[in-house]
Design an enzyme around this catalytic site. Sequence first.
Site, PDB file in Angstrom:
ATOM      1  N   LYS A 117       0.847  -1.214   0.000  1.00  0.00           N
ATOM      2  CA  LYS A 117       0.000   0.000   0.000  1.00  0.00           C
ATOM      3  C   LYS A 117       0.876   1.256   0.000  1.00  0.00           C
ATOM      4  O   LYS A 117       0.478   2.278  -0.553  1.00  0.00           O
ATOM      5  CB  LYS A 117      -0.951   0.002   1.204  1.00  0.00           C
ATOM      6  CG  LYS A 117      -1.898  -1.187   1.219  1.00  0.00           C
ATOM      7  CD  LYS A 117      -3.305  -0.852   0.797  1.00  0.00           C
ATOM      8  CE  LYS A 117      -4.027  -2.143   0.465  1.00  0.00           C
ATOM      9  NZ  LYS A 117      -5.392  -2.142   0.202  1.00  0.00           N
ATOM     10  N   LYS A 197      -3.262 -10.443  -6.746  1.00  0.00           N
ATOM     11  CA  LYS A 197      -4.524 -10.903  -6.164  1.00  0.00           C
ATOM     12  C   LYS A 197      -5.635  -9.964  -6.613  1.00  0.00           C
ATOM     13  O   LYS A 197      -5.395  -8.783  -6.850  1.00  0.00           O
ATOM     14  CB  LYS A 197      -4.423 -10.954  -4.636  1.00  0.00           C
ATOM     15  CG  LYS A 197      -4.906  -9.713  -3.920  1.00  0.00           C
ATOM     16  CD  LYS A 197      -5.075  -9.931  -2.448  1.00  0.00           C
ATOM     17  CE  LYS A 197      -5.541  -8.636  -1.780  1.00  0.00           C
ATOM     18  NZ  LYS A 197      -6.936  -8.284  -1.996  1.00  0.00           N
ATOM     19  N   LYS A 200     -10.000  -4.698  -4.585  1.00  0.00           N
ATOM     20  CA  LYS A 200     -10.925  -3.587  -4.842  1.00  0.00           C
ATOM     21  C   LYS A 200     -10.168  -2.429  -5.455  1.00  0.00           C
ATOM     22  O   LYS A 200     -10.654  -1.744  -6.332  1.00  0.00           O
ATOM     23  CB  LYS A 200     -11.532  -3.107  -3.532  1.00  0.00           C
ATOM     24  CG  LYS A 200     -12.538  -4.030  -2.940  1.00  0.00           C
ATOM     25  CD  LYS A 200     -13.268  -3.308  -1.816  1.00  0.00           C
ATOM     26  CE  LYS A 200     -13.428  -4.220  -0.624  1.00  0.00           C
ATOM     27  NZ  LYS A 200     -12.400  -4.007   0.407  1.00  0.00           N
TER      28      LYS A 200
HETATM   29  P1  ATP Z   1      -8.267  -3.287  -0.860  1.00  0.00           P
HETATM   30  O1  ATP Z   1      -7.704  -3.431  -2.243  1.00  0.00           O
HETATM   31  O2  ATP Z   1      -8.911  -1.953  -0.580  1.00  0.00           O
HETATM   32  O3  ATP Z   1      -7.293  -3.706   0.215  1.00  0.00           O
HETATM   33  P2  ATP Z   1      -9.430  -5.888  -0.805  1.00  0.00           P
HETATM   34  O4  ATP Z   1     -10.094  -6.356  -2.025  1.00  0.00           O
HETATM   35  O5  ATP Z   1      -8.060  -6.416  -0.495  1.00  0.00           O
HETATM   36  O6  ATP Z   1      -9.469  -4.291  -0.813  1.00  0.00           O
HETATM   37  P3  ATP Z   1     -10.167  -6.023   1.964  1.00  0.00           P
HETATM   38  O7  ATP Z   1     -11.293  -5.200   2.513  1.00  0.00           O
HETATM   39  O8  ATP Z   1      -8.763  -5.562   2.222  1.00  0.00           O
HETATM   40  O9  ATP Z   1     -10.415  -6.194   0.404  1.00  0.00           O
HETATM   41  O10 ATP Z   1     -10.305  -7.515   2.478  1.00  0.00           O
HETATM   42  C1  ATP Z   1     -11.552  -8.096   2.849  1.00  0.00           C
HETATM   43  C2  ATP Z   1     -11.424  -9.596   2.923  1.00  0.00           C
HETATM   44  O11 ATP Z   1     -11.363 -10.151   1.609  1.00  0.00           O
HETATM   45  C3  ATP Z   1     -10.171 -10.077   3.652  1.00  0.00           C
HETATM   46  O12 ATP Z   1     -10.516 -11.225   4.413  1.00  0.00           O
HETATM   47  C4  ATP Z   1      -9.244 -10.469   2.538  1.00  0.00           C
HETATM   48  O13 ATP Z   1      -8.293 -11.450   2.924  1.00  0.00           O
HETATM   49  C5  ATP Z   1     -10.229 -11.020   1.526  1.00  0.00           C
HETATM   50  N1  ATP Z   1      -9.709 -10.931   0.158  1.00  0.00           N
HETATM   51  C6  ATP Z   1      -9.405  -9.798  -0.486  1.00  0.00           C
HETATM   52  N2  ATP Z   1      -8.959 -10.073  -1.727  1.00  0.00           N
HETATM   53  C7  ATP Z   1      -8.983 -11.428  -1.851  1.00  0.00           C
HETATM   54  C8  ATP Z   1      -8.643 -12.324  -2.914  1.00  0.00           C
HETATM   55  N3  ATP Z   1      -8.196 -11.876  -4.078  1.00  0.00           N
HETATM   56  N4  ATP Z   1      -8.797 -13.649  -2.713  1.00  0.00           N
HETATM   57  C9  ATP Z   1      -9.260 -14.122  -1.531  1.00  0.00           C
HETATM   58  N5  ATP Z   1      -9.594 -13.320  -0.492  1.00  0.00           N
HETATM   59  C10 ATP Z   1      -9.468 -11.981  -0.647  1.00  0.00           C
HETATM   60 MG    MG Z   2      -6.994  -5.593   1.175  1.00  0.00          MG
END
Ligand code: ATP
Ligand code: MG
Length: 334
Positions: A117, A197, A200
């Site tokens: 980040k 991965k 969002k």
């Molecule tokens: P950001 O990019 O803002 O960090 P994010 O997509 O990583 O958003 P988070 O809110 O950080 O989402 O994570 C929410 C949940 O979703 C956490 O338990 C995280 O481990 C899970 N998660 C996020 N991305 C993945 C992925 N690609 N595969 C499996 N689990 C995921």
């Molecule tokens: Mg995240």
Amino acid sequence: MTEQTPLARSFSGMQPTGSIHLGNYLGAVDNWVKLQGQHESFICIVDYHALTIPYEPVDMPKRVFDLALTFLACGIDPARTTLFVQSSVPAHTELCWLLNTVTPMGDLGRMTQFKEKSDQHKQNVNVGLFDYPVLQAADIALYHATVVPVGEDQVQHLEFAREVVRRWNARFGEYLAEPKPYLSKTPRVLGLDGKAKMSKSLGNHIGLLETDDEIAAKLKGAFTDPQRLRRTDPGRPEVCNIFTLHGALTPAAEVAAIDRDCRAAALGCGDCKKMLGASLSQRLTPIRDKYAELSQRPDDVIGVLDAGGRRCREIAADTMAETRARMGLKIEAP
Ligand code: ATP
Ligand code: MG
């Protein structure tokens, strides 16, 4: 009458940083829904965490509301899960401060999410981003939760949270619970680029509420086996992100047939993607329908969050009273 053993508590959270995607769903939310009833479940919309990357204050309430609506549409049942917003329970930040005092800075500098980040937001590498894992440890410890259903990217933060709790318990006496991650069968869903991965904030995702047509268009450009250049080349399902998604979404017999036909070059990537589109449609249509239905009843969603906040403030107050006392913050007449 026999006394019932209380259920272990599970806790997990998600940031209101954008629309929820397939990775969030298959890595976390699907497990949250399945674990309801097996544990005493807490799900938190972690808006304090979301302040650590650039955002617009006017957008935040809508994002939080929308995430709550989406969770309910996915099957989070307020009768079995306490759903709440992090900032409605200020004790999260207070416990974070107390845990900060037993956390070595060096441990935080090693966190992969902090490094990633910081790279993504070079203009705003703030203390909150650095301290994110301590707030996360506090989120969980406040409820004495031991089971934390998350994606693989959060495993490092949970190891860290366990260490913080151990350090605190060693100094102030055994009180806080050590949390453990609980992973799904697809703990790391890759983005459409097949590299990072699905996230969002990276724009490589399939949104849970996108239409079948939007999803089909995204799947067309999605990365598959890079060595499969022609339709007649045999494919390698084990390296293909589309096949991984089939594993999570398509009935087992069909997945076995896809595996066989891909390896024999009897099934092309285009058709395989269409089959995945159909599986996604089947899984996501009820969620989209429920989302549309609940959108008509916004007060119900707010009611769920309010009730969740009330319950969590009570639990948090107990934890904080004991934590403060153990740390020497309870003043008594001499
Ligand atoms: P950001 O990019 O803002 O960090 P994010 O997509 O990583 O958003 P988070 O809110 O950080 O989402 O994570 C929410 C949940 O979703 C956490 O338990 C995280 O481990 C899970 N998660 C996020 N991305 C993945 C992925 N690609 N595969 C499996 N689990 C995921
Ligand atoms: Mg995240």
